[in-house]
Design a protein around this motif. Structure first.
Motif, mmCIF file in Angstrom:
data_model
loop_
_atom_site.group_PDB
_atom_site.id
_atom_site.type_symbol
_atom_site.label_atom_id
_atom_site.label_comp_id
_atom_site.label_asym_id
_atom_site.label_seq_id
_atom_site.Cartn_x
_atom_site.Cartn_y
_atom_site.Cartn_z
ATOM 1 N N ARG A 40 21.479 -10.471 -4.949
ATOM 2 C CA ARG A 40 21.532 -9.952 -3.574
ATOM 3 C C ARG A 40 20.166 -9.407 -3.157
ATOM 4 N N MET A 41 19.522 -8.682 -4.050
ATOM 5 C CA MET A 41 18.182 -8.162 -3.750
ATOM 6 C C MET A 41 17.225 -9.303 -3.429
ATOM 7 N N ARG A 42 17.229 -10.323 -4.255
ATOM 8 C CA ARG A 42 16.348 -11.473 -4.065
ATOM 9 C C ARG A 42 16.642 -12.145 -2.716
ATOM 10 N N ARG A 43 17.932 -12.296 -2.379
ATOM 11 C CA ARG A 43 18.311 -12.909 -1.105
ATOM 12 C C ARG A 43 17.852 -12.049 0.074
ATOM 13 N N LEU A 44 18.013 -10.732 -0.043
ATOM 14 C CA LEU A 44 17.570 -9.828 1.014
ATOM 15 C C LEU A 44 16.051 -9.912 1.216
ATOM 16 N N GLU A 45 15.317 -10.101 0.130
ATOM 17 C CA GLU A 45 13.863 -10.268 0.220
ATOM 18 C C GLU A 45 13.523 -11.616 0.853
ATOM 19 N N GLU A 46 14.154 -12.675 0.379
ATOM 20 C CA GLU A 46 13.868 -14.017 0.887
ATOM 21 C C GLU A 46 14.219 -14.159 2.367
ATOM 22 N N GLN A 47 15.269 -13.490 2.803
ATOM 23 C CA GLN A 47 15.680 -13.568 4.201
ATOM 24 C C GLN A 47 14.931 -12.577 5.100
ATOM 25 N N GLY A 48 14.055 -11.786 4.506
ATOM 26 C CA GLY A 48 13.212 -10.894 5.288
ATOM 27 C C GLY A 48 13.819 -9.551 5.657
ATOM 28 N N TYR A 49 14.986 -9.229 5.091
ATOM 29 C CA TYR A 49 15.560 -7.903 5.337
ATOM 30 C C TYR A 49 14.749 -6.846 4.595
ATOM 31 N N ILE A 50 14.313 -7.172 3.397
ATOM 32 C CA ILE A 50 13.411 -6.316 2.628
ATOM 33 C C ILE A 50 12.058 -7.002 2.679
ATOM 34 N N THR A 51 11.085 -6.338 3.313
ATOM 35 C CA THR A 51 9.791 -6.976 3.529
ATOM 36 C C THR A 51 8.726 -6.541 2.532
ATOM 37 N N GLY A 52 9.017 -5.540 1.716
ATOM 38 C CA GLY A 52 8.045 -5.096 0.733
ATOM 39 C C GLY A 52 8.434 -3.748 0.170
ATOM 40 N N TYR A 53 7.602 -3.282 -0.743
ATOM 41 C CA TYR A 53 7.817 -1.992 -1.393
ATOM 42 C C TYR A 53 6.505 -1.229 -1.315
ATOM 43 N N THR A 54 6.593 0.079 -1.138
ATOM 44 C CA THR A 54 5.384 0.871 -0.995
ATOM 45 C C THR A 54 5.585 2.249 -1.625
ATOM 46 N N ALA A 55 4.485 2.927 -1.841
ATOM 47 C CA ALA A 55 4.538 4.285 -2.382
ATOM 48 C C ALA A 55 4.391 5.280 -1.246
ATOM 49 N N LEU A 56 5.180 6.325 -1.267
ATOM 50 C CA LEU A 56 5.015 7.435 -0.325
ATOM 51 C C LEU A 56 4.028 8.403 -0.962
ATOM 52 N N VAL A 57 3.050 8.834 -0.200
ATOM 53 C CA VAL A 57 2.015 9.692 -0.755
ATOM 54 C C VAL A 57 2.004 11.043 -0.054
ATOM 55 N N ASP A 58 1.465 12.032 -0.714
ATOM 56 C CA ASP A 58 1.272 13.355 -0.137
ATOM 57 C C ASP A 58 -0.089 13.337 0.554
ATOM 58 N N HIS A 59 -0.089 13.152 1.863
ATOM 59 C CA HIS A 59 -1.341 13.052 2.598
ATOM 60 C C HIS A 59 -2.153 14.338 2.527
ATOM 61 N N GLY A 60 -1.482 15.462 2.413
ATOM 62 C CA GLY A 60 -2.186 16.739 2.294
ATOM 63 C C GLY A 60 -3.071 16.781 1.067
ATOM 64 N N LYS A 61 -2.567 16.267 -0.050
ATOM 65 C CA LYS A 61 -3.362 16.252 -1.281
ATOM 66 C C LYS A 61 -4.546 15.306 -1.169
ATOM 67 N N LEU A 62 -4.441 14.339 -0.263
ATOM 68 C CA LEU A 62 -5.539 13.408 -0.034
ATOM 69 C C LEU A 62 -6.499 13.919 1.047
ATOM 70 N N GLY A 63 -6.209 15.108 1.588
ATOM 71 C CA GLY A 63 -7.064 15.681 2.614
ATOM 72 C C GLY A 63 -6.860 15.064 3.984
ATOM 73 N N LEU A 64 -5.712 14.442 4.206
ATOM 74 C CA LEU A 64 -5.438 13.783 5.477
ATOM 75 C C LEU A 64 -4.321 14.502 6.225
ATOM 76 N N ASN A 65 -4.568 15.747 6.562
ATOM 77 C CA ASN A 65 -3.554 16.597 7.196
ATOM 78 C C ASN A 65 -3.483 16.459 8.705
ATOM 79 N N HIS A 66 -4.493 15.921 9.321
ATOM 80 C CA HIS A 66 -4.559 15.886 10.785
ATOM 81 C C HIS A 66 -3.875 14.628 11.322
ATOM 82 N N ILE A 67 -2.838 14.833 12.130
ATOM 83 C CA ILE A 67 -2.114 13.720 12.752
ATOM 84 C C ILE A 67 -2.214 13.875 14.258
ATOM 85 N N ALA A 68 -2.538 12.783 14.916
ATOM 86 C CA ALA A 68 -2.558 12.766 16.374
ATOM 87 C C ALA A 68 -1.785 11.549 16.856
ATOM 88 N N PHE A 69 -1.027 11.745 17.912
ATOM 89 C CA PHE A 69 -0.390 10.633 18.595
ATOM 90 C C PHE A 69 -1.223 10.368 19.844
#
Length: 150
Positions: A40-69
């Motif tokens: 099922r996972m493979r099918r969900l990936e192949e059909q584009g429901y799951i487009t990838g995997y990524t890591a969530l990071v602590d932006h504060g620890k990277l010094g990237l605290n400033h967010i602007a819209f």
């Protein structure tokens, strides 16, 4: 989405919570054995429901605290102009998200930098020089109350 059942939706939900869990753990959480879960996972990936995997990071620890819209208004919204803007904005690393908006402006950008000085440079040297940009309005985030991974 018509061809997704409860198990498929549960697989997607669980992977959004923790994409690093073992296949055994995932299968247990969705009530399947490993092989059907993996298929099922493979099918969900192949059909584009799951487009990838990524890591969530602590932006504060990277010094990237400033967010602007940033609201962006273009002087031309022809297909050619939109394509040029889209292509150029994708190249700006500080832009985390870019959405075309229906309303009083054309795009909404989420921009992340380490501070206001860095943001000002991004605005002046990168965002304002994007194709067809005629106006920007900036809204600085004071606190992130709910964000992915928080």
């Amino acid at each position: 989405m018509a061809n997704l059942d409860r198990a498929d939706l549960q697989i997607i939900k669980e992977l959004q919570e923790d994409a690093r869990m073992t296949l055994t753990e995932l299968a247990s959480r969705v009530g399947l054995s490993k092989t059907p879960c993996q298929l099922r996972m493979r099918r969900l990936e192949e059909q584009g429901y799951i487009t990838g995997y990524t890591a969530l990071v602590d932006h504060g620890k990277l010094g990237l605290n400033h967010i602007a819209f940033v609201q962006v208004t273009l002087n031309d919204t022809s297909s050619k102009a939109l394509t040029a803007f889209n292509k150029a904005v994708r190249k700006i690393g500080e832009v985390e998200q870019c959405h075309m908006i229906a309303g009083g402006y054309d795009y909404l950008l989420k921009v992340r930098t380490n501070d206001m000085v860095a943001y000002r440079m991004v605005l002046g040297e990168k965002l304002s020089t994007l194709p067809h940009v005629v106006q920007t309005s900036t809204f600085v985030v004071m606190e992130s109350v709910k964000d992915i991974g928080l």
